[in-house]
Write a protein that holds these residues in place. Structure first.
Motif, PDB file in Angstrom:
ATOM      1  N   CYS A 151      45.918  41.368  37.382  1.00 34.06           N
ATOM      2  CA  CYS A 151      45.771  40.757  36.062  1.00 34.06           C
ATOM      3  C   CYS A 151      46.416  41.683  35.040  1.00 34.06           C
ATOM      4  O   CYS A 151      46.762  42.829  35.350  1.00 34.06           O
ATOM      5  CB  CYS A 151      44.292  40.551  35.725  1.00 34.06           C
ATOM      6  N   ILE A 166      31.395  31.494  36.327  1.00 31.63           N
ATOM      7  CA  ILE A 166      32.602  31.665  35.515  1.00 31.63           C
ATOM      8  C   ILE A 166      32.724  30.594  34.437  1.00 31.63           C
ATOM      9  O   ILE A 166      33.620  30.669  33.590  1.00 31.63           O
ATOM     10  CB  ILE A 166      33.872  31.690  36.386  1.00 31.63           C
ATOM     11  N   TYR A 218      31.804  46.806  36.569  1.00 32.50           N
ATOM     12  CA  TYR A 218      31.977  46.015  35.349  1.00 32.50           C
ATOM     13  C   TYR A 218      30.661  46.035  34.592  1.00 32.50           C
ATOM     14  O   TYR A 218      29.579  46.004  35.191  1.00 32.50           O
ATOM     15  CB  TYR A 218      32.326  44.561  35.673  1.00 32.50           C
ATOM     16  N   ARG A 244      41.120  38.461  31.705  1.00 30.35           N
ATOM     17  CA  ARG A 244      40.670  37.478  32.691  1.00 30.35           C
ATOM     18  C   ARG A 244      41.797  36.523  33.081  1.00 30.35           C
ATOM     19  O   ARG A 244      42.588  36.094  32.240  1.00 30.35           O
ATOM     20  CB  ARG A 244      39.500  36.707  32.083  1.00 30.35           C
ATOM     21  N   ASN A 245      41.858  36.190  34.372  1.00 30.99           N
ATOM     22  CA  ASN A 245      42.804  35.180  34.848  1.00 30.99           C
ATOM     23  C   ASN A 245      42.218  34.507  36.094  1.00 30.99           C
ATOM     24  O   ASN A 245      41.049  34.728  36.443  1.00 30.99           O
ATOM     25  CB  ASN A 245      44.187  35.792  35.110  1.00 30.99           C
ATOM     26  N   GLY A 297      36.969  36.471  28.016  1.00 32.26           N
ATOM     27  CA  GLY A 297      38.314  36.592  28.567  1.00 32.26           C
ATOM     28  C   GLY A 297      38.755  38.028  28.780  1.00 32.26           C
ATOM     29  O   GLY A 297      39.951  38.306  28.918  1.00 32.26           O
ATOM     30  N   PHE A 349      37.513  42.051  30.570  1.00 30.92           N
ATOM     31  CA  PHE A 349      36.536  42.836  31.331  1.00 30.92           C
ATOM     32  C   PHE A 349      36.985  44.286  31.416  1.00 30.92           C
ATOM     33  O   PHE A 349      38.152  44.575  31.637  1.00 30.92           O
ATOM     34  CB  PHE A 349      36.267  42.248  32.722  1.00 30.92           C
ATOM     35  N   TYR A 384      32.972  39.275  29.979  1.00 28.57           N
ATOM     36  CA  TYR A 384      33.881  38.476  30.801  1.00 28.57           C
ATOM     37  C   TYR A 384      34.058  37.080  30.216  1.00 28.57           C
ATOM     38  O   TYR A 384      35.142  36.492  30.294  1.00 28.57           O
ATOM     39  CB  TYR A 384      33.357  38.384  32.242  1.00 28.57           C
ATOM     40  N   SER A 430      40.938  37.051  38.700  1.00 24.41           N
ATOM     41  CA  SER A 430      39.655  37.684  38.368  1.00 24.41           C
ATOM     42  C   SER A 430      38.510  36.678  38.430  1.00 24.41           C
ATOM     43  O   SER A 430      37.382  37.042  38.773  1.00 24.41           O
ATOM     44  CB  SER A 430      39.721  38.355  36.991  1.00 24.41           C
ATOM     45  N   ASP A 431      38.785  35.410  38.117  1.00 25.77           N
ATOM     46  CA  ASP A 431      37.739  34.389  38.247  1.00 25.77           C
ATOM     47  C   ASP A 431      37.257  34.295  39.692  1.00 25.77           C
ATOM     48  O   ASP A 431      36.048  34.186  39.953  1.00 25.77           O
ATOM     49  CB  ASP A 431      38.258  33.024  37.792  1.00 25.77           C
TER      50      ASP A 431
END
Length: 227
Positions: free
Chosen positions: A86, A188, A147, A173-174, A115, A117, A112, A177-178
């Motif tokens: 990410c 999420i 985290y 976040r992308n 968007g 972390f 998170y 990572s989700d």
């Protein structure tokens, strides 16, 4: 509601982390600009910053970040960064000195759900370091990846005679990572209510930035004043 903190399914080599720390020891470790937030010694050096300078330790969202020359010498730190598929913003080493304390505070837009972390990887620590998130103690061992939702109240107290040093990565976040956070048990689709800096805190930050005039700090001040 999602956990206030959670350990990631990755463990780093403590030996390699500490070897790379020695590469960074002679660089310019800069005191944190918000002196109201801590007592004692709290310093940082950047591996990735807005200006590309190692002494640019600010961390604000929605800014462009680039690698510093120090990262070019730290191959294992780069390997860890590359594990996170990410975009990365600030990447720093944070050192809290012996008998020093980071007072309880919150960091805006650092959950998170927003968007974003932030990952903490202890490089040097011990059992006399007390790290609290949302009033709960988080025991982080060297080499672990953690985290935490730093939009919640958090604080750190180093009661030992040794420094506590963490490698921290600010990530965006992308989809990758989700999947990771979903495997860690996160919902999420959960949404949090965003907080903003209080006017008092905002003015404190601006006042401290004005004590260290620079082009970077001027841009940060302008951004804070526009909100």
């Amino acid at each position: 509601m999602n956990p206030s903190s959670s350990r990631l399914p990755i463990t780093c080599s403590v030996e390699k982390l500490q070897q790379e720390l020695t590469i960074c020891e002679n660089d310019l470790w800069t005191p944190h600009f918000n002196t109201n937030r801590y007592e004692g010694n709290w310093t940082s050096v950047s591996l990735r910053s807005q200006s590309g300078l190692v002494n640019d330790i600010t961390s604000f969202s929605n800014k462009k970040y680039i690698n510093t020359p120090l990262l070019d010498r730290c191959h294992y730190f780069k390997e860890i960064m590359d594990w996170f598929k990410c975009e990365k913003e600030a990447v720093r080493l944070l050192r809290l000195g012996p008998n020093s304390e980071i007072k309880e505070h919150t960091d805006n837009d650092t959950s998170y759900e927003d968007g974003f972390f932030r990952i903490h990887i202890p490089v040097v620590t011990n059992t006399d370091v007390f790290f609290y998130v949302d009033k709960k103690r988080v025991l982080m061992e060297m080499g672990e990846c953690w985290y935490a939702d730093f939009q919640l109240p958090h604080s750190v107290e180093n009661k030992s005679s040794e420094p506590r040093i963490h490698l921290t990565l600010d990530c965006l976040r992308n989809e990758w990572s989700d999947r990771l956070f979903e495997e860690m048990g996160f919902d999420i689709h959960f949404s949090s209510n965003k907080n903003q800096y209080s006017e008092e805190v905002k003015q404190q930050i601006i006042a401290e930035l004005m004590q260290n005039p620079s082009e970077i700090n001027a841009k940060i001040i302008a951004g804070l004043q526009s909100k």
